[in-house]
Scaffold this motif. Sequence first.
Motif, PDB file in Angstrom:
ATOM      1  N   TYR A 293     -12.557  50.974  -1.292  1.00  0.00           N
ATOM      2  CA  TYR A 293     -13.939  50.866  -1.768  1.00  0.00           C
ATOM      3  C   TYR A 293     -14.879  51.268  -0.656  1.00  0.00           C
ATOM      4  O   TYR A 293     -14.631  50.962   0.517  1.00  0.00           O
ATOM      5  CB  TYR A 293     -14.192  49.418  -2.201  1.00  0.00           C
TER       6      TYR A 293
ATOM      7  N   ILE B  44     -10.257  44.672  -6.182  1.00  0.00           N
ATOM      8  CA  ILE B  44      -9.994  45.766  -7.119  1.00  0.00           C
ATOM      9  C   ILE B  44      -8.491  45.979  -7.275  1.00  0.00           C
ATOM     10  O   ILE B  44      -7.968  46.102  -8.393  1.00  0.00           O
ATOM     11  CB  ILE B  44     -10.679  47.064  -6.658  1.00  0.00           C
TER      12      ILE B  44
ATOM     13  N   ARG C   8     -18.876  45.893  -7.530  1.00  0.00           N
ATOM     14  CA  ARG C   8     -17.438  45.576  -7.587  1.00  0.00           C
ATOM     15  C   ARG C   8     -16.972  45.518  -9.047  1.00  0.00           C
ATOM     16  O   ARG C   8     -15.860  45.934  -9.364  1.00  0.00           O
ATOM     17  CB  ARG C   8     -17.125  44.285  -6.841  1.00  0.00           C
TER      18      ARG C   8
ATOM     19  N   SER D 252     -16.731  48.997 -10.341  1.00  0.00           N
ATOM     20  CA  SER D 252     -15.565  49.643  -9.734  1.00  0.00           C
ATOM     21  C   SER D 252     -14.290  49.282 -10.481  1.00  0.00           C
ATOM     22  O   SER D 252     -13.457  50.148 -10.773  1.00  0.00           O
ATOM     23  CB  SER D 252     -15.444  49.243  -8.259  1.00  0.00           C
ATOM     24  N   ILE D 253     -14.109  48.016 -10.783  1.00  0.00           N
ATOM     25  CA  ILE D 253     -12.908  47.583 -11.501  1.00  0.00           C
ATOM     26  C   ILE D 253     -12.868  48.208 -12.885  1.00  0.00           C
ATOM     27  O   ILE D 253     -11.829  48.730 -13.323  1.00  0.00           O
ATOM     28  CB  ILE D 253     -12.867  46.045 -11.597  1.00  0.00           C
TER      29      ILE D 253
END
Length: 238
Positions: free
Chosen positions: A63, A94, A126, A129-130
């Motif tokens: 990340y 993640i 976050r 992102s996941i």
Amino acid sequence: MRPSGRKFDQLREVSIETGFSHHAEGSALIRMGRTEVLCTASVEGKVPGFMRGQGEGWVTAEYGMLPRATHTRGDREAARGKQSGRTQEIQRLIGRSLRAVVDRKLMGEITITLDCDVLNADGGTRCASITGAYVALCLAVKKLREKNVLKVNPVIGQVAAVSCGIYQGVPVLDLDYVEDSAADADANFILTGAGGIIEIQATAEKATFDDAAFAALLALARSGTAQLFAAQSAALQG
């Protein structure tokens, strides 16, 4: 009234664009409001040393944020020579989240690395992102199956993540930066399509919260991730 004008249970506008990266085995550009994250999946025909000879694959993540993803310029971590504790914590989250929906015994000894690069940050990076990394992972697996590298799909579930918080005393869904920075409490929920909980990160920032408030946040998270699951499925079918 929320600063954005949204209802308490309303997600920011969400879009997932697949195939954004020309070279990665799988990629997705996810936009949640003004937060934008490029997620790419890269495949290697090996696993880390501690896993060799076990016949299992590995799924991991990295990340990072571009220097001007935020209001003021941040130094590149490569220039500093080390990652911040925040970066390490997020990329481990993640990786854990994606591994929770993968049967690594069905992968053989290959590694899939999910790179999540924040282009613009306005809260919830976050979680975005996941959610985007799941799409990139599925696209990479699809390509591996088309090439007959994988006989069976090792992705056994769906995962998405969303933030919730208590803002001015009211539980709300999908915090942007303005709300996140002023929230009484905030939380990140990583949930599966089957209703399972992978991880919950909940913190009292300015005031503690009780069981009823937590239940309200979880209910909002389930509603929000249901919409994110639908967005992921639509992107993968498109």
